[in-house]
Design a protein around this motif. Structure first.
Motif, mmCIF file in Angstrom:
data_model
loop_
_atom_site.group_PDB
_atom_site.id
_atom_site.type_symbol
_atom_site.label_atom_id
_atom_site.label_comp_id
_atom_site.label_asym_id
_atom_site.label_seq_id
_atom_site.Cartn_x
_atom_site.Cartn_y
_atom_site.Cartn_z
ATOM 1 N N GLU B 55 0.864 -1.183 0.000
ATOM 2 C CA GLU B 55 0.000 0.000 0.000
ATOM 3 C C GLU B 55 0.898 1.229 0.000
ATOM 4 N N GLU B 56 0.677 2.121 -0.956
ATOM 5 C CA GLU B 56 1.547 3.297 -1.056
ATOM 6 C C GLU B 56 0.764 4.565 -0.741
ATOM 7 N N LYS B 57 1.377 5.394 0.116
ATOM 8 C CA LYS B 57 0.766 6.681 0.463
ATOM 9 C C LYS B 57 1.869 7.725 0.472
ATOM 10 N N GLY B 58 2.100 8.346 -0.664
ATOM 11 C CA GLY B 58 3.128 9.368 -0.752
ATOM 12 C C GLY B 58 4.512 8.785 -0.507
ATOM 13 N N ARG B 59 5.233 9.355 0.459
ATOM 14 C CA ARG B 59 6.589 8.867 0.742
ATOM 15 C C ARG B 59 6.583 7.598 1.571
ATOM 16 N N PHE B 60 5.420 7.226 2.095
ATOM 17 C CA PHE B 60 5.334 6.049 2.955
ATOM 18 C C PHE B 60 4.634 4.908 2.224
ATOM 19 N N SER B 61 5.166 3.702 2.383
ATOM 20 C CA SER B 61 4.530 2.503 1.839
ATOM 21 C C SER B 61 4.541 1.444 2.914
ATOM 22 N N SER B 62 3.534 0.577 2.897
ATOM 23 C CA SER B 62 3.526 -0.523 3.849
ATOM 24 C C SER B 62 3.184 -1.808 3.111
ATOM 25 N N PHE B 63 3.852 -2.871 3.536
ATOM 26 C CA PHE B 63 3.711 -4.174 2.886
ATOM 27 C C PHE B 63 3.265 -5.194 3.912
ATOM 28 N N LEU B 64 2.469 -6.164 3.456
ATOM 29 C CA LEU B 64 2.000 -7.218 4.355
ATOM 30 C C LEU B 64 2.091 -8.570 3.672
ATOM 31 N N SER B 65 2.574 -9.571 4.424
ATOM 32 C CA SER B 65 2.481 -10.974 4.029
ATOM 33 C C SER B 65 1.844 -11.699 5.201
ATOM 34 N N ARG B 66 0.578 -12.070 5.057
ATOM 35 C CA ARG B 66 -0.122 -12.727 6.159
ATOM 36 C C ARG B 66 0.422 -14.124 6.420
ATOM 37 N N SER B 67 0.811 -14.830 5.369
ATOM 38 C CA SER B 67 1.310 -16.199 5.559
ATOM 39 C C SER B 67 2.616 -16.206 6.339
ATOM 40 N N LYS B 68 3.397 -15.153 6.204
ATOM 41 C CA LYS B 68 4.673 -15.068 6.911
ATOM 42 C C LYS B 68 4.567 -14.282 8.211
ATOM 43 N N GLY B 69 3.441 -13.675 8.480
ATOM 44 C CA GLY B 69 3.311 -12.858 9.692
ATOM 45 C C GLY B 69 4.298 -11.710 9.665
ATOM 46 N N TYR B 70 4.366 -11.020 8.540
ATOM 47 C CA TYR B 70 5.426 -10.042 8.313
ATOM 48 C C TYR B 70 4.886 -8.806 7.630
ATOM 49 N N SER B 71 5.366 -7.674 8.087
ATOM 50 C CA SER B 71 5.034 -6.405 7.457
ATOM 51 C C SER B 71 6.267 -5.519 7.480
ATOM 52 N N TYR B 72 6.314 -4.564 6.578
ATOM 53 C CA TYR B 72 7.332 -3.524 6.682
ATOM 54 C C TYR B 72 6.733 -2.181 6.315
ATOM 55 N N LEU B 73 7.346 -1.147 6.878
ATOM 56 C CA LEU B 73 7.017 0.234 6.542
ATOM 57 C C LEU B 73 8.243 0.813 5.855
ATOM 58 N N LEU B 74 8.032 1.384 4.685
ATOM 59 C CA LEU B 74 9.123 1.949 3.903
ATOM 60 C C LEU B 74 8.968 3.471 3.911
ATOM 61 N N LEU B 75 10.010 4.139 4.345
ATOM 62 C CA LEU B 75 10.006 5.601 4.350
ATOM 63 C C LEU B 75 11.014 6.067 3.308
ATOM 64 N N LYS B 76 10.530 6.779 2.313
ATOM 65 C CA LYS B 76 11.401 7.233 1.228
ATOM 66 C C LYS B 76 11.705 8.717 1.370
ATOM 67 N N GLU B 77 12.804 9.141 0.742
ATOM 68 C CA GLU B 77 13.183 10.561 0.730
ATOM 69 C C GLU B 77 13.101 11.149 2.144
ATOM 70 N N LEU B 78 13.818 10.512 3.034
ATOM 71 C CA LEU B 78 13.735 10.869 4.444
ATOM 72 C C LEU B 78 13.983 12.357 4.680
ATOM 73 N N GLN B 79 13.180 12.899 5.590
ATOM 74 C CA GLN B 79 13.330 14.279 6.005
ATOM 75 C C GLN B 79 13.592 14.299 7.512
ATOM 76 N N MET B 80 14.169 15.401 7.974
ATOM 77 C CA MET B 80 14.497 15.490 9.399
ATOM 78 C C MET B 80 13.245 15.310 10.263
ATOM 79 N N LYS B 81 12.109 15.775 9.769
ATOM 80 C CA LYS B 81 10.874 15.675 10.548
ATOM 81 C C LYS B 81 10.371 14.230 10.678
ATOM 82 N N ASP B 82 10.985 13.312 9.922
ATOM 83 C CA ASP B 82 10.600 11.897 10.025
ATOM 84 C C ASP B 82 11.239 11.223 11.239
ATOM 85 N N SER B 83 12.132 11.919 11.919
ATOM 86 C CA SER B 83 12.707 11.375 13.155
ATOM 87 C C SER B 83 11.584 11.216 14.172
ATOM 88 N N ALA B 84 11.297 9.971 14.521
ATOM 89 C CA ALA B 84 10.144 9.665 15.382
ATOM 90 C C ALA B 84 10.185 8.177 15.697
#
Lengths: 114, 109
Positions: B55-84
């Motif tokens: 699922e893509e939302k601007g600079r952020f994307s999230s991925f899911l694999s239910r069979s593997k019990g796994y997800s990731y969040l991808l942050l692109k073009e990092l900005q200082m305000k993304d420190s969190a």
């Protein structure tokens, strides 16, 4: 403005003195929830409510009570607070409990029990 | 019950990409959510996945694999305000949420 409000924002109290933290939302959300956040442990769900008069235990319900008499309000009650309940508390609401229903969080209540 | 694991901290440079992994075990899965939390503030919703895929939302994307019990969040073009802190949360079939401990992302100039 759509929001979740909590009061008080900060509270210092003594062991055993009953307290209530209020939570209110103006978005007509069915689902409401209380969390506590402690360093290294993340957010842990205390109680949740899927609608008026329906409440269920989360992962850490001991020492807490809740009620849901109206859709907009979901107060958290500590009948006899103890120092291990010192924490940052968040109330949250979402449209319903279905997937895709994002939770909106209140600003938090920092509670210290001495 | 549920168990959610995510790394404690990640550091990346401004403009770079960072991927935050989350693994979970649940007895009944109804959705996975990602939240962002700045220090001293409440968490704010970033994205959710209920079906496998990206699922893509601007600079952020999230991925899911239910069979593997796994997800990731991808942050692109990092900005200082993304420190969190970034929180992975699983919703089960009974309406109960469980959150991971959070991943602190530090963005350096």
């Amino acid at each position: 403005e759509a929001q979740v409000t909590q009061n008080p924002r900060y509270l210092i109290t003594v062991t055993g003195k009953k307290l209530t933290v209020t939570c209110s939302q103006n978005m007509n959300h069915e689902y409401m929830s209380w969390y506590r956040q402690d360093p290294g442990l993340g957010l842990r769900q205390i109680y949740y409510s899927m609608n008026v008069e329906v409440t269920d235990k989360g992962d850490v319900p001991e020492g807490y009570k809740v009620s849901r008499k109206e859709k907009r309000n979901f107060p958290l009650i500590l009948e006899s607070p103890s120092p291990n309940q010192t924490s940052l508390y968040f109330c949250a609401s979402s449209l319903n409990r279905l997937a895709g229903s994002a939770q909106y969080f209140g600003p938090g209540t920092r509670l210290t029990v001495t | 019950g549920q168990n959610i694991d995510q790394p404690t901290e990640m550091t990346a440079t401004e403009g770079a990409i960072v991927q935050i992994n989350c693994t979970y075990q649940t007895s009944g899965f109804n959705g996975l959510f990602w939240y962002q939390q700045h220090a001293g503030e409440a968490p704010t919703f970033l994205s959710y996945n209920v079906l496998d895929g990206l699922e893509e939302k601007g600079r952020f994307s999230s991925f899911l694999s239910r069979s593997k019990g796994y997800s990731y969040l991808l942050l692109k073009e990092l900005q200082m305000k993304d420190s969190a802190s970034y929180l992975c949360a699983v919703l089960d079939s009974w309406g109960k949420f469980q959150f991971g401990a959070g991943t602190q992302v530090v963005v350096t100039p």
